[in-house]
Design an enzyme around this catalytic site. Structure first.
Site, PDB file in Angstrom:
ATOM      1  N   GLY A 103     -10.908  16.440 -37.895  1.00 23.05           N
ATOM      2  CA  GLY A 103      -9.507  16.400 -38.281  1.00 23.05           C
ATOM      3  C   GLY A 103      -9.147  17.359 -39.397  1.00 23.05           C
ATOM      4  O   GLY A 103      -8.012  17.384 -39.857  1.00 23.05           O
ATOM      5  N   GLU A 111      -7.885  15.201 -30.208  1.00 25.71           N
ATOM      6  CA  GLU A 111      -9.326  15.453 -30.041  1.00 25.71           C
ATOM      7  C   GLU A 111     -10.061  14.171 -29.662  1.00 25.71           C
ATOM      8  O   GLU A 111     -10.943  14.172 -28.802  1.00 25.71           O
ATOM      9  CB  GLU A 111      -9.907  16.033 -31.335  1.00 25.71           C
ATOM     10  CG  GLU A 111      -9.461  17.455 -31.593  1.00 25.71           C
ATOM     11  CD  GLU A 111      -9.868  17.992 -32.952  1.00 25.71           C
ATOM     12  OE1 GLU A 111      -9.950  19.212 -33.082  1.00 25.71           O
ATOM     13  OE2 GLU A 111     -10.101  17.197 -33.885  1.00 25.71           O
TER      14      GLU A 111
HETATM   15  C1  5RP Z   1      -9.763  20.058 -36.044  1.00 23.60           C
HETATM   16  C2  5RP Z   1     -11.205  19.724 -36.158  1.00 23.60           C
HETATM   17  C3  5RP Z   1     -12.160  20.877 -36.182  1.00 23.60           C
HETATM   18  O1  5RP Z   1     -13.000  20.771 -35.084  1.00 23.60           O
HETATM   19  C4  5RP Z   1     -12.937  20.819 -37.458  1.00 23.60           C
HETATM   20  O2  5RP Z   1     -12.023  20.848 -38.541  1.00 23.60           O
HETATM   21  C5  5RP Z   1     -13.920  21.991 -37.570  1.00 23.60           C
HETATM   22  O3  5RP Z   1     -13.189  23.188 -37.691  1.00 23.60           O
HETATM   23  P1  5RP Z   1     -13.910  24.592 -37.831  1.00 23.60           P
HETATM   24  O4  5RP Z   1     -14.648  24.840 -36.554  1.00 23.60           O
HETATM   25  O5  5RP Z   1     -12.785  25.571 -38.057  1.00 23.60           O
HETATM   26  O6  5RP Z   1     -14.849  24.515 -39.021  1.00 23.60           O
HETATM   27  O7  5RP Z   1     -11.622  18.589 -36.212  1.00 23.60           O
HETATM   28  O8  5RP Z   1      -8.968  18.914 -36.170  1.00 23.60           O
END
Ligand code: 5RP
Length: 262
Positions: A103, A111
């Site tokens: 999140g 998600e």
């Molecule tokens: C979005 C998410 C993303 O999967 C999480 O924040 C990881 O992001 P990133 O791959 O940019 O590090 O949960 O709501």
């Protein structure tokens, strides 16, 4: 792969590329959100273009839908697909039991719905996301805007009796205004530092009126692909108990990645 990537982006890229090897023609796929998931969408688009892979994706955010459309990945809604074969998504934290905090990109609600509607969820991440215990990353909780301060106060009161180290709760902002999710809700970030019992916390948070969903993903993830900046990847499957260590070639740039800077 684009040249001049930072080690962390290389780690995200190799995790994404390895995870896309698990995709088979005919699959209905949940497409996650975030920078690692964006690499996955690009790698998927590459397989569609080069191998004629036949898949259809269900995006977990407006951002992911836009990227997928731009790259020619066929899409449908979850209501059209109803059930999915596989979801590939990123995470903010991963514990040894493959429980997650998600999140950070404010897409946790879609998600979680999409991952739960999938036979399998594969999480892709750079090695910095692996934790002994969840909670260093602030836990996102999606709440409805109506009466949000009351919901915040109820969450703060609830946290007093929970096995967490810290109780600060903040409203996520987008400049001067509250950040609004794709579902037209707000996000509270719970700065807990350590979550002793993620399963209990998740259940209790979802009992509070005004809470739509929280960012703890418990028993949802089946497999993680953890990438390193030097091309190493570790694939861990929680169901079989297997762990595989591999190394991917960091190939030079090709067309599909050349113009993208996300
Ligand atoms: C979005 C998410 C993303 O999967 C999480 O924040 C990881 O992001 P990133 O791959 O940019 O590090 O949960 O709501």
């Amino acid at each position: 792969m684009p040249v001049n990537l930072s080690p962390i982006d290389k780690a995200k890229f190799v995790a994404a590329r390895r995870a896309v090897d698990f995709v088979e023609s005919g699959m209905r796929l949940g497409l996650g959100t975030g920078s690692t998931a964006a690499w996955m969408v690009r790698c998927l688009a590459e397989r569609i273009q080069e191998e004629g892979l036949k898949v259809v994706g269900v995006p977990t955010s407006i951002r992911t839908a836009e990227l997928a459309r731009q790259l020619g990945v066929p899409l449908m809604s979850l209501d059209e697909a109803k059930w999915l074969d596989l979801t590939i998504d990123g995470a903010d934290e991963i514990d040894p039991d493959l429980n997650l905090i998600k999140g950070g990109g404010a897409a946790l609600l879609q998600e979680k719905i999409v991952a739960t509607a999938s036979d399998q969820m594969i999480v892709i991440a750079d090695v910095a996301k692996e934790m002994v215990q969840l909670g260093a990353f602030p836990l996102p909780v999606e709440i409805i805007p109506f009466g949000w301060q009351t919901t915040k106060a109820l969450i703060e009161e609830t946290l007093i009796s929970m096995d967490v180290l810290n109780h600060d709760v903040t409203l996520r902002m987008n400049g001067e205004a509250p950040l609004v999710t794709d579902g037209a809700n707000y996000i509270l970030d719970l700065h807990l530092k350590r979550i002793g019992s993620p399963r209990q916390l998740s259940l209790v948070l979802n009992q509070i009126p005004g809470v739509v969903e929280n960012g703890l993903f418990i028993d949802i993830c089946d497999k993680v692909v953890i990438g390193h900046g030097d091309g190493r990847v570790r694939v861990r499957d929680i169901n079989s108990g297997e762990t595989m260590d591999e190394r991917l070639d960091l190939e030079p740039a090709d067309n599909i990645f050349a113009d993208l800077d996300d």
